[in-house]
Design an enzyme around this catalytic site. Structure first.
Site, PDB file in Angstrom:
ATOM      1  N   CYS A  82       0.858  -1.192   0.000  1.00 30.11           N
ATOM      2  CA  CYS A  82       0.000   0.000   0.000  1.00 30.11           C
ATOM      3  C   CYS A  82       0.885   1.230   0.000  1.00 30.11           C
ATOM      4  CB  CYS A  82      -0.870  -0.044   1.252  1.00 30.11           C
ATOM      5  SG  CYS A  82      -2.060   1.262   1.347  1.00 30.11           S
ATOM      6  N   GLN A  83       1.250   1.719  -1.149  1.00 28.31           N
ATOM      7  CA  GLN A  83       2.109   2.907  -1.174  1.00 28.31           C
ATOM      8  C   GLN A  83       1.814   3.718  -2.424  1.00 28.31           C
ATOM      9  OE1 GLN A  83       6.070   1.282  -3.279  1.00 28.31           O
ATOM     10  NE2 GLN A  83       5.914   0.720  -1.159  1.00 28.31           N
TER      11      GLN A  83
END
Ligand SMILES: C[S@@+](CC[C@H](N)C(=O)[O-])C[C@H]1O[C@@H](n2cnc3c(N)ncnc32)[C@H](O)[C@@H]1O
Length: 372
Positions: A82-83
């Site tokens: 999640c970036q």
């Protein structure tokens, strides 16, 4: 009937293993971390491990397709990190910089699988007040998939994993194949019968007097049904190696009671670490806290040391014949990054039922057409 799958951002293969245990034929795992891929290929009977940078997924898709024999996998599974999320105000993910999610979008466009699954941390669901989540749903709906999202994150302990770990999932099924919307599995365990940290690791050597070896022998019989399950295909113990702590660390942790943390220390002791999870000792009567990629703040419920890779793997529901390769730091990262195989397995079983439903309907239609 067996369905095929490929796994994007496969890591060591927690998600893949659960799908394989449920009956999927895993064709390939794709990741950019070679030690994780080495572990993947070593354990995932028959699946190939491909080192590709999914930031540049366009350049990888033909290669992936060729390596899996130009087959279209029935399912794509993915646990992207999640970036890089940022908002542009569009309803479409394509307009954002969510490059790693886009890798999944592009792979789904290219292979047109019957279904896909994406896993992520619970925070993803509420990021930018839920707008990112909605963008992901919209993008796949527009591509012709009926998308279901976990109404609240699934808790691994509810599916027999000895760990409090919450994860959210998106699952989509092709609308043109009339599968309808997928429903997530119901919990099979509850607070009263959770598998505990003690159930998970009490048979493993204490390593009080030595650091242990990469490969060693069991010294006890399994003490619980869970341990029997984990040891079913193993006759040697892998990755059970202790950590050399300073005398001070051992002295501080020796003062934390089972289930306690830094707040239980006498005044002035352990001041170097004060944050929430500092000096946390597991409770043998409860599932463990979330296993992460290797900080040094969680300790064994009984011994004055951090858990070994094997203990963390047990708490993640990796069976003992699953061997982690690479340095200890890399192994811990692989374990902490993984989707617990038992949680993945529960979802995968439900996904197979959902795929079978359509296949049966299609077969009935085919038979009817033949008769007409
Ligand atoms: C959360 S982990 C996935 C864990 C895996 N699903 C499992 O159950 O074991 C995310 C993975 O994404 C990989 N990754 C990060 N950036 C990548 C990139 N640009 N291309 C390919 N893989 C990448 C990391 O190496 C890591 O293994």
């Amino acid at each position: 009937m067996s369905y095929t799958a490929i796994d994007l951002f496969c890591g060591a293969g927690g998600l893949s293993l659960g799908f394989q245990q449920a009956g999927f034929d895993i064709l390939a795992g794709i990741d950019a971390n070679q030690p994780a891929l080495d572990t993947y290929e070593h354990n995932m009977n028959g699946a190939i491990a491909l080192n590709e940078d999914l930031f540049k997924v366009e350049e990888s898709l033909d290669d992936i397709s060729e390596k899996i024999g130009h087959k279209n996998p029935d399912v794509i599974i993915a646990g992207p990190p999640c970036q890089g999320f940022s908002l542009t105000g569009s309803r479409d993910l394509n307009d954002t910089r969510n490059k790693l999610y886009l890798a999944v979008v592009k792979a789904v466009k290219y292979f047109k699988p019957k279904a896909f699954l994406i896993e992520n941390v619970p925070g993803m669901a509420t990021l930018y007040k839920g707008i990112v989540k909605q963008q992901i749903i919209n993008t796949f709906e527009d591509m012709g998939y009926a998308v279901s999202v976990t109404p609240k994150p699934l808790l691994a302990a509810d599916f027999g994993v000895p760990q409090i770990r919450k994860r959210m999932f998106f699952v989509g099924y092709r609308k043109d194949l009339n599968y309808g919307y997928f429903e997530f599995p119901e919990p099979t365990y509850n607070k009263d019968n959770y598998v505990t940290a003690g159930d998970a690791i009490s048979d493993l050597p204490s390593l009080e007097n030595s650091l242990g070896e990469e490969v060693s022998d069991y010294i006890k019989e399994p003490q619980s049904t869970y341990q029997e399950l984990m040891r079913k295909h193993a006759d040697k113990l892998y990755n059970h190696v202790g950590t050399r702590h300073t005398e001070e660390v051992k002295w501080v942790i020796s003062q934390v009671p089972e289930g306690g943390n830094h707040k239980d220390l006498p005044k002035g002791v352990g001041n170097s670490r004060k944050f929430n999870e500092a000096w946390t000792r597991y409770d043998s009567h409860k599932p463990s806290k979330t296993i992460d990629t290797g900080h040094r703040n969680h300790f064994h419920y009984k011994w004055n040391r951090v858990p070994t890779v094997r203990e963390n793997a047990r708490l993640q529901s990796f069976p003992d014949d699953f061997q982690f390769l690479g340095t200890k730091t890399q192994q811990n990262r692989q374990v902490g990054n993984a989707v617990p195989p038992l949680l993945a397995q529960a979802i995968a079983k439900k996904m197979i039922k959902h795929l079978n439903k359509e296949d049966k309907d299609a077969e009935v239609d085919r038979q009817l057409n033949l008769r007409i």
